[in-house]
Design an enzyme around this catalytic site. Structure first.
Site, PDB file in Angstrom:
ATOM      1  N   SER A   1       5.206   1.684   2.204  1.00 39.82           N
ATOM      2  CA  SER A   1       5.273   1.292   0.787  1.00 39.82           C
ATOM      3  C   SER A   1       4.062   1.813   0.015  1.00 39.82           C
ATOM      4  CB  SER A   1       5.468  -0.215   0.611  1.00 39.82           C
ATOM      5  OG  SER A   1       4.369  -0.900   1.105  1.00 39.82           O
TER       6      SER A   1
ATOM      7  N   ASP B   1      -4.530   0.193   2.143  1.00 37.84           N
ATOM      8  CA  ASP B   1      -3.418   1.108   2.453  1.00 37.84           C
ATOM      9  C   ASP B   1      -3.308   2.197   1.382  1.00 37.84           C
ATOM     10  OD1 ASP B   1      -3.064  -0.847   4.320  1.00 37.84           O
ATOM     11  OD2 ASP B   1      -0.919  -1.128   3.982  1.00 37.84           O
TER      12      ASP B   1
HETATM   13  C1  MEV Z   1      -1.768  -4.058   5.915  1.00 35.91           C
HETATM   14  O1  MEV Z   1      -1.501  -2.701   6.225  1.00 35.91           O
HETATM   15  C2  MEV Z   1      -3.242  -4.320   6.015  1.00 35.91           C
HETATM   16  C3  MEV Z   1      -3.646  -5.754   5.700  1.00 35.91           C
HETATM   17  O2  MEV Z   1      -5.061  -5.851   5.951  1.00 35.91           O
HETATM   18  C4  MEV Z   1      -3.372  -6.128   4.273  1.00 35.91           C
HETATM   19  C5  MEV Z   1      -4.263  -5.393   3.285  1.00 35.91           C
HETATM   20  O3  MEV Z   1      -5.375  -4.977   3.619  1.00 35.91           O
HETATM   21  O4  MEV Z   1      -3.809  -5.239   2.147  1.00 35.91           O
HETATM   22  C6  MEV Z   1      -2.953  -6.753   6.601  1.00 35.91           C
END
Ligand code: MEV
Length: 319
Positions: free
Chosen positions: A104, A147
């Site tokens: 996403s 991300d």
């Molecule tokens: C998700 O890929 C990574 C998390 O740390 C959420 C975030 O950092 O936005 C779980």
């Protein structure tokens, strides 16, 4: 006149600090060799989004493509005085959604870049990130932005919320194994679950946040010196911490156990939000392909990625 614009962005793996980054720790992430491609082209009719067999009009609230619709509506509101031809946004992804590999974020980044260019309002990197972040937030609730940064900038990054992201140069690339467990998960629910854990055990949780930060710096050193044993042992200890906050699952533990049957596996951890999704593993140099063959027999969406990989890029239009 511009008739088609095409951009792509890579997926990502998190090597250290997922979840703890939402609560202020440093984290380390890298782009992978799987990408999401977004093209925008003129059509007759209504603005629409298509991917494989699914299509949806931009103005329909049918629950499909939430991130892309958010990005698109925000870009259209920036471009509101400009006349534009109706367009189709077409998405083709090498990354399964819900696999924890940044699909996403990648689609939000590639869509922000391609659509803004198509509409004649090219955006800078920061603006692309901001729009993509809003798009990703519609899916992930309260993300840290990690991300989006990894998918946009590519390479290997050290990230902390509200601090400048640092790109790390690797003299020699590092190869890691990535395995999707086949179980999709919801990042927003997992982020909420971890926040509850923090409320329940504030002191222990804060110690883990601090430990994730020091683990991230050790990870950078290990990657820079291409010390696969050290990377593996850091993965193993980070996995224990992720289990403690409740984001590993029996299926992920089984997958990691299955990998450990191969002595060439030096360490493994879940990557991303957990609750399903994917794991990453450090493998003895030269044995990656044999371990990949072994794991693929049970987990078909497995691959070896070299890091670093390129971030957001323009692609040649196909039409
Ligand atoms: C998700 O890929 C990574 C998390 O740390 C959420 C975030 O950092 O936005 C779980």
């Amino acid at each position: 006149m511009i008739t088609e614009i095409r951009a792509s962005a890579p997926g990502k793996i998190i090597l250290s600090g997922e979840h703890f980054v939402v609560h202020g720790s440093y984290s380390v992430a890298a782009a992978i060799n799987k990408r999401v491609y977004v093209s925008v082209r003129e059509i007759n009719g209504k603005d629409q989004i298509v991917s494989n067999d699914i299509s949806s009009n931009l103005d329909s609230d049918d629950g499909s493509f939430p991130a892309v619709k958010s990005v698109t509506r925000n870009i259209l509101s920036i471009a509101r005085n400009r006349k534009h031809s109706p367009f189709e946004i077409s998405i083709s992804s090498e990354i399964p959604s819900g696999s924890g590999l940044g699909s996403s974020a990648a689609v939000s980044v590639a869509c922000s870049a391609a659509l803004s260019e198509f509409l004649g309002i090219p955006l800078n990197k920061e603006e692309i990130s901001n729009l993509a972040f809003k798009g990703e937030s519609t899916v992930h609730g309260n993300p840290s932005g990690l991300d989006i940064q990894a998918c946009q900038s590519g390479g290997l990054i050290v990230f902390k919320k509200s601090f400048e992201t640092r790109s790390i140069h690797l003299k020699d690339p590092v190869r890691l194994l990535v395995v999707f467990s086949g179980r999709k998960r919801s990042t927003s629910k997992l982020i909420a679950k971890v926040a509850d854990r923090r409320t329940e055990y504030p002191n222990q949780f804060q110690r883990l946040v601090d430990s994730a930060s020091s683990g991230s710096f050790e990870m950078v050193d290990a990657l820079k010196s291409r010390d696969l044993s050290k990377i593996g042992s850091l993965f193993t200890s980070l996995q224990v911490q992720l289990s403690w906050i409740g984001v590993s699952t029996p299926q992920l533990d089984d997958l990691i156990e299955f990998l450990y049957k191969k002595q060439e596996v030096l360490g493994a951890k879940l990557t991303g939000a957990g609750g399903g999704g994917s794991i990453i593993a450090a493998i003895k140099s030269g044995s990656e392909d044999s371990v990949l063959k072994y794991v693929s027999s049970q987990y078909p969406y497995s691959f070896v990625t070299e890091i670093p990989q390129e971030g957001l890029r323009w692609e040649k239009a196909t039409g």
